[in-house]
Design an enzyme around this catalytic site. Structure first.
Site, mmCIF file in Angstrom:
data_model
loop_
_atom_site.group_PDB
_atom_site.id
_atom_site.type_symbol
_atom_site.label_atom_id
_atom_site.label_comp_id
_atom_site.label_asym_id
_atom_site.label_seq_id
_atom_site.Cartn_x
_atom_site.Cartn_y
_atom_site.Cartn_z
ATOM 1 N N ASN A 14 0.833 -1.216 0.000
ATOM 2 C CA ASN A 14 0.000 0.000 0.000
ATOM 3 C C ASN A 14 0.863 1.260 0.000
ATOM 4 O OD1 ASN A 14 -3.089 -0.476 0.281
ATOM 5 N ND2 ASN A 14 -2.160 -2.055 1.551
ATOM 6 N N LEU A 85 1.433 -1.814 12.718
ATOM 7 C CA LEU A 85 0.798 -2.701 13.698
ATOM 8 C C LEU A 85 0.860 -2.227 15.133
ATOM 9 C CD1 LEU A 85 1.833 -6.145 12.197
ATOM 10 C CD2 LEU A 85 -0.157 -4.710 11.696
ATOM 11 N N LEU A 87 0.065 0.362 18.351
ATOM 12 C CA LEU A 87 -0.883 1.386 18.780
ATOM 13 C C LEU A 87 -0.211 2.763 18.697
ATOM 14 C CD1 LEU A 87 -3.744 1.593 20.047
ATOM 15 C CD2 LEU A 87 -2.622 1.611 22.285
ATOM 16 N N ASN A 102 -5.759 5.470 8.953
ATOM 17 C CA ASN A 102 -5.407 4.045 8.917
ATOM 18 C C ASN A 102 -6.278 3.298 7.913
ATOM 19 O OD1 ASN A 102 -4.149 1.570 9.838
ATOM 20 N ND2 ASN A 102 -6.033 1.138 10.987
ATOM 21 N N HIS A 104 -7.829 -0.563 7.431
ATOM 22 C CA HIS A 104 -8.021 -1.842 8.111
ATOM 23 C C HIS A 104 -8.638 -2.823 7.107
ATOM 24 C CE1 HIS A 104 -8.381 -4.450 11.570
ATOM 25 N NE2 HIS A 104 -9.559 -4.817 11.118
ATOM 26 N N ASP A 145 -8.381 0.799 15.951
ATOM 27 C CA ASP A 145 -9.481 0.645 14.988
ATOM 28 C C ASP A 145 -10.796 1.291 15.427
ATOM 29 O OD1 ASP A 145 -7.694 -0.916 13.500
ATOM 30 O OD2 ASP A 145 -8.283 -2.724 14.590
ATOM 31 N N GLU A 174 -7.926 -2.350 -1.459
ATOM 32 C CA GLU A 174 -7.013 -1.372 -0.826
ATOM 33 C C GLU A 174 -6.251 -0.597 -1.883
ATOM 34 O OE1 GLU A 174 -6.129 -3.312 3.511
ATOM 35 O OE2 GLU A 174 -4.684 -3.788 1.945
HETATM 36 C C1 GAR Z 1 -3.052 -4.365 4.655
HETATM 37 O O1 GAR Z 1 -3.975 -5.336 4.245
HETATM 38 C C2 GAR Z 1 -3.638 -3.516 5.754
HETATM 39 O O2 GAR Z 1 -5.016 -3.321 5.632
HETATM 40 C C3 GAR Z 1 -3.322 -4.354 6.967
HETATM 41 O O3 GAR Z 1 -2.012 -4.813 6.737
HETATM 42 C C4 GAR Z 1 -1.854 -5.024 5.333
HETATM 43 C C5 GAR Z 1 -0.540 -4.421 4.902
HETATM 44 O O4 GAR Z 1 -0.227 -4.776 3.580
HETATM 45 N N1 GAR Z 1 -3.425 -3.584 8.164
HETATM 46 C C6 GAR Z 1 -3.844 -4.105 9.321
HETATM 47 O O5 GAR Z 1 -4.146 -5.270 9.447
HETATM 48 C C7 GAR Z 1 -3.920 -3.111 10.477
HETATM 49 N N2 GAR Z 1 -4.723 -3.621 11.530
HETATM 50 P P1 GAR Z 1 0.961 -4.063 2.805
HETATM 51 O O6 GAR Z 1 2.184 -4.076 3.740
HETATM 52 O O7 GAR Z 1 1.181 -4.915 1.622
HETATM 53 O O8 GAR Z 1 0.530 -2.666 2.467
#
Ligand code: GAR
Length: 189
Positions: A14, A85, A87, A102, A104, A145, A174
């Site tokens: 992302n 990840l 807080l 953020n 999620h 969240d 995403e």
């Molecule tokens: C994403 O799916 C994001 O929504 C999730 O981590 C992934 C990161 O992917 N976030 C959480 O779970 C936060 N609670 P990436 O490193 O490929 O962007």
């Protein structure tokens, strides 16, 4: 010029997607990535994109003002959490009110909270036999969240979907929506 900093703990797909989306935009600049994980994939992505990554440890992040000072000294306008990840501590939330966003990988308020990240979310969604999942983009407060929801998008699930299938569907959402939602938030500021 709006100056953005992106926090990521893992792969950083992302973070990369957001960076390439704004690459040709003269009024938005991705200044740097930040990560708690010295082996995170986001670091290599940053290297490839020419975006530096700042690495920090838990104590620096949670118990000092160093990260807040860094973001303020660099005149960051918007902080993006893209798979981050930890807080967010109170000093950072207070320094950037309604300026921390953020993503999620589920439809909050379902499947949120401490320990609900990445594959754990998708496993819980499959376990519960959900017929849909999706993404939630929200403002960040001191609780996992729970900040105000800005945007949600859904994807249909079928009974044969594995957690990996759900992850793929959610990640596609995403990558489509996160940069566009960030652009609209910037436009409103
Ligand atoms: C994403 O799916 C994001 O929504 C999730 O981590 C992934 C990161 O992917 N976030 C959480 O779970 C936060 N609670 P990436 O490193 O490929 O962007």
């Amino acid at each position: 010029m709006k100056r953005i900093a992106i926090f990521a703990s893992g792969s950083g797909s992302n973070a990369e997607r957001i960076s390439t989306y704004f690459a040709e935009n003269q009024s938005v600049s991705i200044e740097f990535f930040l990560s708690n994980n010295p082996t995170a994939g986001v670091i290599e992505r940053g290297r490839r994109l020419g975006i530096p990554t700042v690495i920090f440890d838990k104590k620096t992040f949670s118990k000092t003002d160093k990260i807040v000072n860094l973001l303020q000294n660099q005149e960051i306008d918007l902080v993006i959490l893209a798979g981050f990840l930890w807080l967010i501590p109170e000093n950072l939330v207070k320094a950037f009110p309604n300026k921390i966003i953020n993503i999620h990988p589920a439809l909050l308020p379902k499947y949120g909270g401490k320990g609900m990240w990445g594959h754990f979310v998708h496993e819980a969604v499959v376990e519960a036999g959900e017929k849909e999942s999706g993404i939630t983009i929200h403002y960040v407060n001191e609780h996992y969240d729970e900040g105000k929801v800005i945007f949600q998008a859904t994807c249909e699930l079928v009974p044969t979907d594995t957690p990996d299938d759900v992850a793929r569907k959610v990640q596609a959402l995403e990558h489509i929506h996160f940069p566009v939602v960030i652009e609209s938030i910037i436009a409103e500021q």
